[in-house]
Design a protein around this motif. Structure first.
Motif, PDB file in Angstrom:
ATOM      1  N   PRO A 161      40.381  55.924  30.823  1.00 21.83           N
ATOM      2  CA  PRO A 161      39.631  54.701  31.119  1.00 21.83           C
ATOM      3  C   PRO A 161      38.539  54.967  32.154  1.00 21.83           C
ATOM      4  O   PRO A 161      38.770  55.640  33.157  1.00 21.83           O
ATOM      5  CB  PRO A 161      40.703  53.765  31.696  1.00 21.83           C
ATOM      6  CG  PRO A 161      41.999  54.283  31.155  1.00 21.83           C
ATOM      7  CD  PRO A 161      41.822  55.765  31.077  1.00 21.83           C
ATOM      8  N   LYS A 162      37.366  54.440  31.884  1.00 22.82           N
ATOM      9  CA  LYS A 162      36.238  54.647  32.787  1.00 22.82           C
ATOM     10  C   LYS A 162      35.929  53.393  33.598  1.00 22.82           C
ATOM     11  O   LYS A 162      35.771  53.452  34.811  1.00 22.82           O
ATOM     12  CB  LYS A 162      35.003  55.055  31.982  1.00 22.82           C
ATOM     13  CG  LYS A 162      33.772  55.337  32.834  1.00 22.82           C
ATOM     14  CD  LYS A 162      32.585  55.749  31.950  1.00 22.82           C
ATOM     15  CE  LYS A 162      31.352  56.024  32.789  1.00 22.82           C
ATOM     16  NZ  LYS A 162      30.185  56.376  31.926  1.00 22.82           N
ATOM     17  N   ARG A 163      35.838  52.254  32.918  1.00 19.39           N
ATOM     18  CA  ARG A 163      35.543  51.002  33.601  1.00 19.39           C
ATOM     19  C   ARG A 163      36.443  49.908  33.049  1.00 19.39           C
ATOM     20  O   ARG A 163      36.868  49.954  31.897  1.00 19.39           O
ATOM     21  CB  ARG A 163      34.074  50.602  33.408  1.00 19.39           C
ATOM     22  CG  ARG A 163      33.070  51.562  34.015  1.00 19.39           C
ATOM     23  CD  ARG A 163      31.670  50.968  34.028  1.00 19.39           C
ATOM     24  NE  ARG A 163      31.177  50.682  32.687  1.00 19.39           N
ATOM     25  CZ  ARG A 163      30.069  49.984  32.421  1.00 19.39           C
ATOM     26  NH1 ARG A 163      29.353  49.488  33.430  1.00 19.39           N
ATOM     27  NH2 ARG A 163      29.681  49.786  31.179  1.00 19.39           N
ATOM     28  N   VAL A 164      36.718  48.898  33.885  1.00 18.22           N
ATOM     29  CA  VAL A 164      37.599  47.819  33.469  1.00 18.22           C
ATOM     30  C   VAL A 164      37.110  46.502  34.049  1.00 18.22           C
ATOM     31  O   VAL A 164      36.584  46.447  35.166  1.00 18.22           O
ATOM     32  CB  VAL A 164      39.061  48.099  33.908  1.00 18.22           C
ATOM     33  CG1 VAL A 164      39.162  48.205  35.425  1.00 18.22           C
ATOM     34  CG2 VAL A 164      40.006  47.045  33.371  1.00 18.22           C
ATOM     35  N   SER A 165      37.264  45.454  33.275  1.00 21.62           N
ATOM     36  CA  SER A 165      37.028  44.098  33.764  1.00 21.62           C
ATOM     37  C   SER A 165      38.182  43.226  33.301  1.00 21.62           C
ATOM     38  O   SER A 165      38.848  43.526  32.304  1.00 21.62           O
ATOM     39  CB  SER A 165      35.697  43.525  33.252  1.00 21.62           C
ATOM     40  OG  SER A 165      35.740  43.332  31.845  1.00 21.62           O
ATOM     41  N   SER A 166      38.436  42.150  34.025  1.00 23.37           N
ATOM     42  CA  SER A 166      39.575  41.305  33.667  1.00 23.37           C
ATOM     43  C   SER A 166      39.357  39.882  34.167  1.00 23.37           C
ATOM     44  O   SER A 166      38.702  39.653  35.184  1.00 23.37           O
ATOM     45  CB  SER A 166      40.866  41.868  34.279  1.00 23.37           C
ATOM     46  OG  SER A 166      41.990  41.108  33.878  1.00 23.37           O
ATOM     47  N   PHE A 167      39.928  38.938  33.399  1.00 22.46           N
ATOM     48  CA  PHE A 167      39.867  37.523  33.752  1.00 22.46           C
ATOM     49  C   PHE A 167      41.232  36.906  33.453  1.00 22.46           C
ATOM     50  O   PHE A 167      41.928  37.326  32.540  1.00 22.46           O
ATOM     51  CB  PHE A 167      38.781  36.799  32.940  1.00 22.46           C
ATOM     52  CG  PHE A 167      37.428  37.443  33.023  1.00 22.46           C
ATOM     53  CD1 PHE A 167      36.553  37.107  34.043  1.00 22.46           C
ATOM     54  CD2 PHE A 167      37.051  38.394  32.088  1.00 22.46           C
ATOM     55  CE1 PHE A 167      35.310  37.724  34.123  1.00 22.46           C
ATOM     56  CE2 PHE A 167      35.808  39.007  32.165  1.00 22.46           C
ATOM     57  CZ  PHE A 167      34.933  38.668  33.181  1.00 22.46           C
ATOM     58  N   GLY A 168      41.581  35.887  34.204  1.00 19.15           N
ATOM     59  CA  GLY A 168      42.842  35.208  33.963  1.00 19.15           C
ATOM     60  C   GLY A 168      43.183  34.287  35.120  1.00 19.15           C
ATOM     61  O   GLY A 168      42.588  34.368  36.192  1.00 19.15           O
ATOM     62  N   SER A 169      44.163  33.414  34.904  1.00 22.02           N
ATOM     63  CA  SER A 169      44.547  32.466  35.951  1.00 22.02           C
ATOM     64  C   SER A 169      45.884  31.843  35.597  1.00 22.02           C
ATOM     65  O   SER A 169      46.430  32.050  34.513  1.00 22.02           O
ATOM     66  CB  SER A 169      43.490  31.359  36.091  1.00 22.02           C
ATOM     67  OG  SER A 169      43.421  30.595  34.891  1.00 22.02           O
TER      68      SER A 169
ATOM     69  N   SER B  18      39.688  43.784  39.479  1.00 21.28           N
ATOM     70  CA  SER B  18      38.554  43.161  38.803  1.00 21.28           C
ATOM     71  C   SER B  18      38.760  41.657  38.664  1.00 21.28           C
ATOM     72  O   SER B  18      37.848  40.862  38.924  1.00 21.28           O
ATOM     73  CB  SER B  18      38.366  43.782  37.416  1.00 21.28           C
ATOM     74  OG  SER B  18      37.447  43.029  36.643  1.00 21.28           O
ATOM     75  N   ARG B  19      39.958  41.247  38.252  1.00 24.14           N
ATOM     76  CA  ARG B  19      40.231  39.818  38.092  1.00 24.14           C
ATOM     77  C   ARG B  19      40.066  39.065  39.406  1.00 24.14           C
ATOM     78  O   ARG B  19      39.484  37.976  39.449  1.00 24.14           O
ATOM     79  CB  ARG B  19      41.649  39.608  37.552  1.00 24.14           C
ATOM     80  CG  ARG B  19      41.975  38.154  37.221  1.00 24.14           C
ATOM     81  CD  ARG B  19      43.438  37.968  36.877  1.00 24.14           C
ATOM     82  NE  ARG B  19      44.282  38.040  38.052  1.00 24.14           N
ATOM     83  CZ  ARG B  19      44.517  37.024  38.879  1.00 24.14           C
ATOM     84  NH1 ARG B  19      43.947  35.852  38.670  1.00 24.14           N
ATOM     85  NH2 ARG B  19      45.319  37.178  39.928  1.00 24.14           N
ATOM     86  N   ARG B  20      40.565  39.648  40.474  1.00 23.51           N
ATOM     87  CA  ARG B  20      40.534  38.970  41.766  1.00 23.51           C
ATOM     88  C   ARG B  20      39.125  38.931  42.363  1.00 23.51           C
ATOM     89  O   ARG B  20      38.751  37.958  43.018  1.00 23.51           O
ATOM     90  CB  ARG B  20      41.480  39.658  42.744  1.00 23.51           C
ATOM     91  CG  ARG B  20      42.952  39.491  42.391  1.00 23.51           C
ATOM     92  CD  ARG B  20      43.823  40.323  43.315  1.00 23.51           C
ATOM     93  NE  ARG B  20      45.217  40.269  42.930  1.00 23.51           N
ATOM     94  CZ  ARG B  20      46.087  39.332  43.329  1.00 23.51           C
ATOM     95  NH1 ARG B  20      45.684  38.374  44.119  1.00 23.51           N
ATOM     96  NH2 ARG B  20      47.333  39.367  42.929  1.00 23.51           N
ATOM     97  N   GLU B  21      38.367  40.007  42.148  1.00 24.32           N
ATOM     98  CA  GLU B  21      37.061  40.117  42.802  1.00 24.32           C
ATOM     99  C   GLU B  21      35.907  39.713  41.902  1.00 24.32           C
ATOM    100  O   GLU B  21      34.764  39.626  42.359  1.00 24.32           O
ATOM    101  CB  GLU B  21      36.868  41.553  43.306  1.00 24.32           C
ATOM    102  CG  GLU B  21      37.890  41.949  44.362  1.00 24.32           C
ATOM    103  CD  GLU B  21      37.667  43.352  44.903  1.00 24.32           C
ATOM    104  OE1 GLU B  21      36.693  44.016  44.468  1.00 24.32           O
ATOM    105  OE2 GLU B  21      38.464  43.791  45.744  1.00 24.32           O
ATOM    106  N   GLY B  22      36.168  39.487  40.615  1.00 25.05           N
ATOM    107  CA  GLY B  22      35.122  39.033  39.711  1.00 25.05           C
ATOM    108  C   GLY B  22      34.045  40.052  39.452  1.00 25.05           C
ATOM    109  O   GLY B  22      32.865  39.702  39.366  1.00 25.05           O
TER     110      GLY B  22
END
Length: 784
Positions: free
Chosen positions: A211-219, A415-419
């Motif tokens: 894995p090189k880069r990752v992004s995430s969203f959720g709540s 990523s999820r926490r920092e956007g």
């Protein structure tokens, strides 16, 4: 000869792995267990015919027995251990048994922090043992067959994967709203605890590309009080709720109804110790967390999350974890190649070859059955064979690869926490640099162990936070309680403690930081004694080895006194207390009738009579309204600390502080920054501790200082500061006259002066009976 295994934790995961010994007795045998729940322990021991001498109540006593066996016989108790305890214990248990040379199968995740995952990798790599991780999805017949086609290259290059984990609406309610994984403070975030093996599977499919880069969203979208149905009213349990019949998350539907039909397997089997019958399950629902309304539970983990991954070669993957599904963990996957695709659902998969147009359906056989599509038994079977042959390669992975997938999970959560998009390599590099810097600081300060906050789960879903410093291998313990707006912090353990072989144990008081408040129906002194007793029992299962000294500063002197005088019925470790140290102490207001005479105005209002006379805790509520903003961020807390503490130091106290700071090698800015960080931590989760300050000070402490029996009259040193307005010297003088075996020392300076003299106080041999309590040192002064 079958491979011999010790099972540490006989819950659902331990049971699932152990089942292999029943199916393949020629391959492995369960020979020892560690399990604290009596009925679960007895049933497991009987099922696997465990020798009673190899049945232990906790992993520490098993480890002690192993140590003795290695020393006397020269062999371990078993070839391997299965570690299936709660997530926050994985590192500690793994390190202990890895050091003794056991082969290890550790349930997922490795640990609950990225730093601890790296520490686990370091420990395992030092030995030559086989290491398996509970990433069971790799080992199901379905995944093995699919992966074989994938890695063969028959469909060309893998370009993209879409992978979904449908957790299941009632499974999520069971495990992540009501259950052990519902709160980040007591467990961790749900992507780690639930789905780290999904991320591992994606990494496995794209290997050797990383894995090189990752992004995430959720709540957390739904399981919160604001979503509670109006007709549920004030009900907090499903057994008392008018809306229960129409609620999909009803505990009666999830647990009681299946049991009434004779279905006693998961999840009902999880919530009781013993047989999951109507009586036991009903008791669990009316008294434990599994009967709570899902809108009234202590959960804070996300209920849906997406993760987007880019790999080193430009390939991509997306992963979705969602609670709201009828499917229960039956993963859905679409794998897209340059010359074909695979579409699967954990039971079967269809391979399409674009070049021929041929579609082939694969139905892998689950010969042994088991959870996760056969992955549970597939993993333990592979692990056993790897141990038998000494071949780590059979597992298809090693501890370094396991670590990489875990760090990807932590990067996704960042990523999820920092956007923002997180670079995976940069994340690991920064993490390791931070750890290296901490190691350098550790060596420079001369400390054996840098303190880190740990969490211990208590009954009723409560938790106590604590840190340890000094010589953490020692059973001679200085138990220190912090004051208001503090948390348990052992990072500044005195070098004296390390030199003298003393462990520094600093619990966070109830209602502060991550420690749960005392339940409203329990008197504070009883709840405190029960919490600290549980903590000491956890750290010292055999209390015969314990030597205990109790200390507290400012408000922390109140819990210190409560334990000093506590009945041995509620605090059995009180028999091990050798002495007590009180710094800038408060007296028990209930018995010290003139406590207000020398009290400053702010304290008089905040914890004195007005705080008790004014109804509805209005004084406390007004105080929170005034100071809450000052405690909300690190920067604001630093300004507050400078103004209220450092800015009010007199010349003598300032001199003591400067000498202390010089000994510690800290700048004033560093000290202020650290104290401010602890202030923010102390009220970052709840203000319950602050709201209880006055009530606790005025409450029944469980005894009268002047009426303690001889068994409680251990030596006590009381240190007060001459110019202290927050804890006036008169309080310490009253205590010195009330306790039978107490002595008083008066030093120059204000409220914090005694803390800066602590190293000097500890400088005489703490190994024996803290000789300073016998006045074997000069009287302290602000000039020393």
């Amino acid at each position: 000869m079958p491979v011999t295994i010790a099972v540490i934790g006989c819950g659902q995961r331990g049971k699932n792995y152990s089942r292999y010994a029943k199916l393949r007795p020629d391959a492995c045998k369960i020979v020892a267990i560690a399990e604290p729940r009596p009925k679960t322990q007895a049933a497991f021991a009987a099922e696997y015919a465990i020798d009673p001498t190899l049945v232990f109540n906790d992993w520490r006593t098993l480890l002690t027995a192993s140590t003795e066996t290695i020393a006397t016989v020269g062999t371990r108790l078993a070839d391997a251990v299965i570690i299936a305890v709660q997530d926050h214990l994985h590192l500690e248990v793994t390190l202990a048994f890895a050091e003794q040379g056991y082969h290890i199968l550790c349930e997922k995740p490795m640990a609950t922090t990225p730093e601890d995952c790296i520490r686990m990798e370091d420990a395992v790599k030092k030995g030559a043992q086989i290491f398996g991780m509970g990433h069971v999805l790799r080992y199901s017949p379905y995944s093995k067959d699919l992966s074989k086609i994938l890695h063969s290259g028959a469909l060309g290059e893998l370009v993209n994967v879409v992978h979904v984990e449908p957790v299941g609406y009632y499974h999520f309610a069971h495990s992540f709203v009501r259950g052990n994984w519902n709160n980040e403070a007591t467990s961790s975030f749900s992507l780690l605890t639930k789905s780290c093996h999904d991320i591992d599977l994606l990494c496995h499919w794209f290997a050797p590309q990383a894995p090189k880069r990752v992004s995430s969203f959720g709540s957390l979208q739904h399981f919160r009080k604001s979503a509670k149905p109006a007709n549920a009213g004030s009900a907090t349990r499903c057994t008392d709720c008018a809306a229960e019949k129409g609620c999909p998350y009803s505990a009666k539907k999830i647990y009681l109804e299946p049991v009434s039909k004779g279905i006693t397997s998961w999840p009902a089997s999880i919530i009781v110790d013993g047989v999951p019958d109507i009586e036991n399950v009903t008791h669990a629902l009316t008294s434990g967390p599994y009967g709570l309304c899902v809108y009234e539970s202590a959960n804070d983990v996300v209920d849906h999350q997406v993760v987007n991954l880019e790999f080193a070669n430009g390939a991509t993957a997306s992963f979705t974890m969602v609670a709201y599904t009828s499917l229960i963990c039956d993963r859905q996957s679409r794998l897209h190649f340059t010359h074909g695709e695979i579409v699967g659902n954990m039971e079967s998969f269809v391979v399409t070859d674009f070049r021929t147009g041929v579609k082939t359906t694969h139905l892998p056989k689950k010969e042994l059955g088991g959870g996760h599509g056969g992955g549970d038994l597939g993993l333990i079977g592979t692990f056993v064979e790897a141990v038998r042959t000494g071949n780590q390669g059979l597992l298809g992975t090693d501890v370094t690869e396991v670590l990489k997938s875990h760090l990807t999970v932590f990067a996704a959560e960042k990523s999820r926490r920092e956007g923002r998009v997180v670079d995976c390599e940069e994340y690991e590099r920064e993490l390791r640099e931070k750890m290296a810097g901490k190691a350098v600081a550790q060596e420079w300060l001369g400390l054996a162990n840098m303190a880190e906050e740990q969490l211990l789960q208590l009954g009723g879903g409560r938790v106590i936070a604590f840190e340890q410093g000094g010589d953490i291998s020692s059973s001679t313990v200085l138990l220190f309680f912090h004051g208001a707006f503090g948390v348990g912090d052992a990072s500044d353990s005195s070098p004296v403690l390390l030199d003298k072989g003393v462990r520094f144990l600093t619990p966070t008081l109830p209602g502060w930081g991550k420690s749960s408040p005392i339940p409203g129906t329990t008197p504070y002194h009883i709840g405190l004694a029960e919490d600290i007793s549980a903590l000491l029992q956890h750290l010292f299962p055999s209390s015969t080895e314990l030597t205990l000294y109790i200390a507290g500063g400012s408000f922390g002197s109140v819990p210190a006194q409560m334990l000093y005088g506590a009945s041995f019925d509620i605090f059995p470790q009180g028999r091990k207390v050798k002495g007590c140290l009180l710094l800038a102490p408060l007296s028990p207001f209930r018995h010290h009738k003139e406590y207000t005479k020398t009290m400053g105005l702010a304290n008089y209002i905040g914890v004195g009579p007005p705080s008790q006379w004014v109804p509805f805790r209005l004084v406390q509520r007004l105080a929170v309204g005034v100071i809450k903003r000052d405690m909300s961020t690190q920067t604001r807390a630093e300004v507050f600390m400078r103004g209220q503490l450092f800015g009010k130091m007199g010349a003598v106290e300032r001199g003591a502080f400067e000498r202390w700071r010089a000994r510690k090698g800290r700048s004033e800015e560093e000290v202020v920054r650290k104290m401010a960080r602890n202030v923010v931590r102390s009220v970052g989760t709840t203000w319950a501790g602050f709201m209880q300050l006055s009530d606790v000070a005025h409450s029944d402490w469980g005894f009268r200082p002047d009426a303690l029996d001889a068994d409680h009259a251990k030596t006590m040193l009381i240190v007060v500061s001459r110019d202290d307005e927050m804890a006036p010297p008169a309080m310490g003088e009253w205590l010195a006259g009330a306790y039978a075996n107490a002595s008083l020392e008066v030093i120059e300076g204000g409220h914090t002066a005694s803390m800066y003299e602590l190293d000097e106080i500890l400088a005489t041999d703490p190994r024996a009976t803290f000789p300073w309590l016998r006045h074997q040192r000069p009287i302290l002064s602000g000039e020393g």
